[in-house]
Design an enzyme around this catalytic site. Structure first.
Site, PDB file in Angstrom:
ATOM      1  N   ASP A 112       3.143  -2.991   0.420  1.00  0.00           N
ATOM      2  CA  ASP A 112       1.105  -2.560   0.832  1.00  0.00           C
ATOM      3  C   ASP A 112       0.866  -1.377   0.839  1.00  0.00           C
ATOM      4  O   ASP A 112       1.045  -1.019   2.355  1.00  0.00           O
ATOM      5  CB  ASP A 112       0.607  -3.213   0.943  1.00  0.00           C
ATOM      6  N   THR A 144      -3.012   1.045  -4.033  1.00  0.00           N
ATOM      7  CA  THR A 144      -3.513   2.590  -2.576  1.00  0.00           C
ATOM      8  C   THR A 144      -2.002   3.053  -2.061  1.00  0.00           C
ATOM      9  O   THR A 144      -2.205   4.189  -1.740  1.00  0.00           O
ATOM     10  CB  THR A 144      -3.607   1.210  -1.013  1.00  0.00           C
ATOM     11  N   THR A 145      -0.650   3.344  -2.946  1.00  0.00           N
ATOM     12  CA  THR A 145       0.321   3.548  -2.606  1.00  0.00           C
ATOM     13  C   THR A 145       0.437   4.859  -3.655  1.00  0.00           C
ATOM     14  O   THR A 145       0.925   6.411  -3.768  1.00  0.00           O
ATOM     15  CB  THR A 145       1.640   3.381  -3.162  1.00  0.00           C
ATOM     16  N   ASP A 172      -4.541  -8.188  -3.376  1.00  0.00           N
ATOM     17  CA  ASP A 172      -5.074  -7.034  -3.988  1.00  0.00           C
ATOM     18  C   ASP A 172      -5.548  -7.484  -5.054  1.00  0.00           C
ATOM     19  O   ASP A 172      -5.612  -7.111  -5.790  1.00  0.00           O
ATOM     20  CB  ASP A 172      -3.112  -6.241  -3.825  1.00  0.00           C
TER      21      ASP A 172
END
Length: 534
Positions: A63, A96-97, A389
């Site tokens: 994550d 997020t990545t 998530d």
């Protein structure tokens, strides 16, 4: 005095980096952070082990937000990327990545343009045009099945599968996708996930995880109390239920005879029994306290048919107040002002090898509990992050119901739209727009690289397919080919994709504007013995 001698403006040990040096420092830091997390992108992304200095401080995750939160950074540009990753996590829960990788790739392209003597403001102007046309292409490609509940549920399931496919639960993604969709649809449009409680229980396999319709509290009902209560009236409290001893630190009581000591103990006992009586007089059959309930109080409640539950921690009692509709009280003198919680059934259930308490038929109908099973604590923690998530993305999608295609399809669509506009844009802005387009195409390139496939071959095939008019083409990572991602069910939330595009562009723009870095002098420690001299 020599007039050419440099004048020192900054304090000693303060430093300044100007022009190219400042930009290079910013780019290097941001690109290093991008390279750190980009191997975790996509369904075949790799995991990272984060090891702290503590004895048990090991986290295994892919994550992006979790990795970036754990890394200590000194570079200011890298910190900006960490901030946008946290914002992405807070706003939509996923991507997020991707947002960090896209911002880093934009900066990589920006560095090449600046080496060709193109001014940062010209690059920014081109990027802004690119963002506008990319967002328009994304909006045009979005689909909305809000009016058809069956298709909308299928969209939610596909989004959940896509989100979970890059996580540790990927082997059981169908099982978990159904679980999180059922949980989110119970919220009826709310984005408050407090009523969805996740419990991690060691043992079994991930497949043994399940969704329970009700609230589960990992505590036990008091000794001698009824283990099953129907039509419960619940008093939630945060009060001391030990015998009211003198709680002043260092206080001592002197007595001249054993009888005096006995009188003090009897007075304490009477005081506690009076408190218990006032609690029972509220007309309740369940008493839940955040603090401990000692033997005297527990026995009194058992004798009067009241089920007592002690040490419901702060998080547990706050959730109970939410789902049962009660209020947490500390005093019991005015029963008419107290709002009691209600519940159709309270019973003890087995959770793995331990007992827990289930509250069924609570007033807050959205309340439910996801029980996670797994072979180790690291697996359970990563599974919880994965589900969180998915829950965040789905709860946002219930309100913003539009969806777009994943697997690099949306990025290629946006890239194509930018390239077409760049052909008719005069001046150096066109070079900046083409650079933005290349940065977008890096997302499918990295996804293919992480899966061990030939990214150059796949991305050129994907681009050619889109120019042939096959607008639903994307990467199929199961067999390393270009396929119809709509038929494969690779669907993502429109809100997530839009947030990635806008946040990454804004962060890259902020970093590329920098032409000066000023570092303050480190604070000096004062020697406590210095003031004694003289």
């Amino acid at each position: 005095m020599n007039s050419l001698q440099p004048v020192q403006i900054l304090e000693n040990e303060a430093s300044e980096e100007k022009g190219e040096h400042a930009r290079l420092s910013s780019f290097v830091g941001a690109i290093a952070i991008t390279d750190l997390v980009k191997t975790t992108l996509g369904p075949k992304g790799m995991d990272k082990i984060l090891q702290s200095m503590g004895r048990d401080g090991i986290t295994v995750t892919n994550d992006g937000a979790t990795i970036l939160k754990a890394v200590y950074l000194d570079n200011p540009a890298a910190k900006i990327l960490v901030d946008i990753s946290k914002t992405q996590d807070d706003e939509v829960g996923d991507g997020t990545t991707s947002v960090c990788v896209l911002a880093g790739e934009l900066l990589r392209e920006g560095e090449k343009l600046m080496s060709q003597k193109i001014h940062p403001q010209t690059i920014i102007a081109g990027w802004r045009l690119a963002v506008d046309v990319a967002r328009k292409a994304l909006i045009d490609s979005a689909k909305d099945h809000k009016s058809d509940p069956v298709k909308f549920r299928e969209d939610l399931l596909n989004i959940a599968r896509t989100t979970l496919s890059s996580k540790i639960v990927t082997l059981e993604k169908d099982h978990f996708a159904n679980m999180v969709v059922d949980a989110v649809l119970r919220l009826k449009g709310s984005t408050n996930l407090d009523s969805i409680h996740i419990i991690k229980k060691l043992g079994g396999s991930l497949r043994d995880s399940y969704l329970d319709e009700g609230f589960i509290l990992e505590k036990r009902i008091g000794v001698g109390c009824p283990k099953r209560v129907e039509n419960a009236k619940i008093l939630l409290a945060n009060t001391a239920m030990d015998t009211d001893k003198i709680k002043i630190f260092g206080a001592r009581v002197k007595v001249s005879a054993m009888q005096d000591l006995n009188d003090i103990e009897e007075a304490e006992r009477a005081k506690m029994i009076d408190k218990c009586k006032r609690i029972v007089d509220h007309g309740i059959n369940v008493f839940i306290n955040r603090q401990l309930i000692y033997n005297l109080g527990e026995q009194y409640f058992a004798d009067h048919g009241v089920a007592s539950i002690e040490h419901a921690d702060f998080d547990g009692i706050e959730r109970l107040a939410l789902v049962t509709g009660g209020e947490i009280v500390s005093t019991f003198d005015n029963p008419e002002r107290v709002k009691l919680g209600t519940c159709k059934l309270i019973e003890e259930v087995m959770l793995g090898e331990d007992k827990a308490i289930r509250f069924s038929g609570v007033p807050l109908g959205e309340a439910c509990t996801i029980v996670l099973r797994g072979a180790s604590n690291h697996i359970l923690e990563e599974a919880e992050r994965s589900l969180h998530d998915a829950l965040c993305v789905l709860s946002q999608t219930v309100n913003e119901t539009r969806t777009v295609l994943g697997g690099g399809c949306s990025e290629t669509l946006m890239s194509k739209a930018i390239d077409e506009l760049a052909k008719t844009t005069p001046g150096k802005k066109a070079l900046a727009m083409e650079a933005f387009s290349r940065a977008l195409r890096q997302i499918p390139t990295i996804i293919a690289d992480n899966a061990g496939y030939d990214s150059s071959e796949l991305v050129t095939q994907l681009r050619a397919a889109h120019y042939r008019g096959e607008t639903t083409s994307g990467l199929n990572m199961k067999d390393g080919s270009v396929g119809d991602v709509q038929a494969l069910g690779i669907v993502e939330s429109f809100k997530v994709k839009q947030q990635i595009l806008v946040s990454a562009a804004e962060a890259a723009e902020m970093i590329i504007r920098v032409d000066d870095i000023l570092r303050a002098a480190p604070r000096k420690r004062e020697n406590p013995g210095m003031g004694m001299l003289g």
